[in-house]
Design a protein around this motif. Structure first.
Motif, short mmCIF file in Angstrom:
data_model
loop_
_atom_site.label_atom_id
_atom_site.label_comp_id
_atom_site.label_asym_id
_atom_site.label_seq_id
_atom_site.Cartn_x
_atom_site.Cartn_y
_atom_site.Cartn_z
N GLU A 107 4.01 -37.01 49.12
CA GLU A 107 4.41 -37.72 47.84
C GLU A 107 4.62 -37.31 46.70
OE1 GLU A 107 2.90 -42.40 46.61
OE2 GLU A 107 1.36 -40.49 46.90
N TYR A 108 3.84 -36.25 46.31
CA TYR A 108 4.20 -35.37 45.12
C TYR A 108 5.41 -34.85 45.33
CZ TYR A 108 3.16 -32.16 41.45
OH TYR A 108 3.51 -31.22 40.18
N MET A 109 5.74 -34.01 46.49
CA MET A 109 6.96 -33.37 46.76
C MET A 109 8.17 -34.37 46.71
SD MET A 109 8.33 -30.92 49.73
CE MET A 109 7.54 -29.41 49.26
N GLY A 110 7.91 -35.52 46.94
CA GLY A 110 8.95 -36.58 47.04
C GLY A 110 9.46 -36.79 48.45
N GLU A 135 3.04 -49.08 54.75
CA GLU A 135 3.80 -48.42 54.01
C GLU A 135 4.63 -47.41 54.61
OE1 GLU A 135 1.03 -46.33 51.20
OE2 GLU A 135 -0.38 -48.13 51.04
N ALA A 136 4.87 -47.72 55.86
CA ALA A 136 5.73 -46.65 56.50
C ALA A 136 7.10 -46.95 56.44
CB ALA A 136 5.56 -46.83 58.02
N ASP A 137 7.51 -48.14 55.96
CA ASP A 137 9.13 -48.26 55.81
C ASP A 137 9.51 -47.35 54.55
OD1 ASP A 137 9.24 -50.16 57.92
OD2 ASP A 137 8.86 -51.58 56.68
N ASP A 138 8.71 -46.73 53.81
CA ASP A 138 8.86 -45.89 52.42
C ASP A 138 9.32 -44.50 53.24
OD1 ASP A 138 8.53 -48.05 51.00
OD2 ASP A 138 6.57 -47.48 50.44
N VAL A 139 8.84 -44.15 54.14
CA VAL A 139 8.88 -42.81 54.68
C VAL A 139 9.53 -42.86 56.08
CG1 VAL A 139 7.33 -40.59 55.24
CG2 VAL A 139 6.60 -42.50 53.56
N VAL A 140 9.29 -43.63 57.19
CA VAL A 140 9.89 -43.29 58.28
C VAL A 140 11.39 -43.18 58.47
CG1 VAL A 140 10.11 -44.33 60.65
CG2 VAL A 140 7.71 -44.13 59.58
N PRO A 141 12.23 -44.09 57.81
CA PRO A 141 13.70 -44.06 57.76
C PRO A 141 14.10 -42.82 57.12
CG PRO A 141 12.98 -46.25 56.89
CD PRO A 141 11.65 -45.21 56.99
N LEU A 142 13.55 -42.13 56.25
CA LEU A 142 13.95 -40.85 55.72
C LEU A 142 13.60 -39.82 56.65
CD1 LEU A 142 12.41 -41.28 52.05
CD2 LEU A 142 15.05 -41.15 52.70
N LEU A 143 12.53 -39.98 57.32
CA LEU A 143 12.23 -38.81 58.41
C LEU A 143 13.16 -38.92 59.41
CD1 LEU A 143 8.43 -38.69 58.12
CD2 LEU A 143 9.86 -37.18 57.37
N LYS A 144 13.40 -40.13 60.12
CA LYS A 144 14.12 -40.38 61.14
C LYS A 144 15.64 -39.76 60.74
CE LYS A 144 15.62 -44.21 64.34
NZ LYS A 144 15.72 -45.56 64.56
N GLU A 145 16.04 -40.03 59.68
CA GLU A 145 17.37 -39.71 59.30
C GLU A 145 17.53 -38.20 59.30
OE1 GLU A 145 20.46 -39.77 55.54
OE2 GLU A 145 18.72 -41.21 55.68
N ALA A 146 16.22 -37.32 59.21
CA ALA A 146 16.16 -35.89 59.20
C ALA A 146 15.95 -35.43 60.59
CB ALA A 146 15.29 -35.36 58.35
N GLY A 147 15.89 -36.52 61.57
CA GLY A 147 15.78 -35.88 62.89
C GLY A 147 13.98 -35.66 63.03
#
Length: 267
Positions: A107-110, A135-147
């Motif tokens: 979270e600190y890194m963004g 709270e996964a919707d804040d993180v999971v889509p970004l990770l999924k987009e990055a594979g």
């Protein structure tokens, strides 16, 4: 397919189960971690969970807590962990690497920044102990987009409704915590694990790997009979702690322990 999906598919074709060791990145010093990772692969690891050191690892027992302390004292950072993965990828493009830790450093890194840096480094999955599905919707889509697969923990006390919610967000594999308590505690009840993994397979097609309480070849083999993979951490981290003053001896010690597990699981 992600590298994790490919690995599980390959193992399934071979009639084998995944052996997934955990070590804390930067323990006892950052310069040794990549060598340890290669030693684990040579000893039979199918994937590696690499711990991100954190000052308050609340889900971990004393063994891994002290590993976090050693790593932080040696100056390890999340940036440094990503550099370790990038170095590992220079000579190993096949073994999936999952970062395991707590949400605060990420979270600190963004989240977006982390996702892109992790993708560039060659990270395949992220398991954050304290990321609830709410709270996964804040993180999971970004990770999924990055594979990058998002891996979640499910405990013996998790209700069926909550397990279904967690499973709906998971990719890569589900990490089933085999015992109540922190890492390195209690004794495995293989029958109870078998019942729970069977329940989880009704909720998801994602593989179910089991961790906590796996200490030797016998326990790894027993767990591999009722799951898709065995995750081993504390016994390896203990080896690192015992040899922290002579780190050149650590790769052989890790390999000896993992070799026993690999042989027992394959048998």
């Amino acid at each position: 397919m992600s590298r994790i999906e490919q690995k599980f598919a390959q193992l399934n074709e071979q009639g084998k189960k995944a052996l997934i060791p955990y070590i804390t990145g930067g323990d006892p010093e950052p310069g040794y971690t990549v060598g340890f990772m290669h030693a684990l692969v040579e000893a039979g690891a199918d994937m590696i969970e690499l711990g991100i050191p954190f000052s308050d690892p609340m889900a971990d027992g004393e063994v891994i807590q002290k590993a976090h302390e050693r790593s932080l004292a040696a100056g390890t950072t999340l940036e440094g962990i990503l550099e370790m993965v990038a170095e590992f990828r220079q000579t190993n493009q096949d073994t999936p690497v999952v970062l395991m830790g707590y949400l605060n450093p990420i979270e600190y890194m963004g989240y977006a920044n982390f996702a892109q840096k992790a993708k560039t480094a060659g990270v395949d999955g992220l398991l954050t102990v304290d990321l609830p599905p709410e709270e996964a919707d804040d993180v999971v889509p970004l990770l999924k987009e990055a594979g990058i697969d998002t891996i979640f923990l499910i405990a013996p006390t998790t209700t069926p409704a909550r397990a279904a919610k967690i499973a709906s967000h998971a990719s890569g594999y589900l990490y089933y915590v085999s015992i109540k308590g922190v890492t390195g505690s209690a004794t495995l009840d293989t029958q109870a694990v078998a019942e729970k993994t069977a329940e989880l397979r009704q909720l998801t097609s994602v593989p179910v790997a089991v961790g906590f309480g796996i200490r030797d070849g016998a326990s790894a083999a027993a767990i591999s009979q009722v799951s898709d993979g065995a995750i081993v951490g504390s016994v390896l981290v203990n080896k690192i702690a015992a040899l922290a003053q002579t780190p050149e001896q650590i790769p052989a010690a890790l390999a000896e322990t993992l070799n026993e597990m690999r042989t027992a699981m394959d048998a």
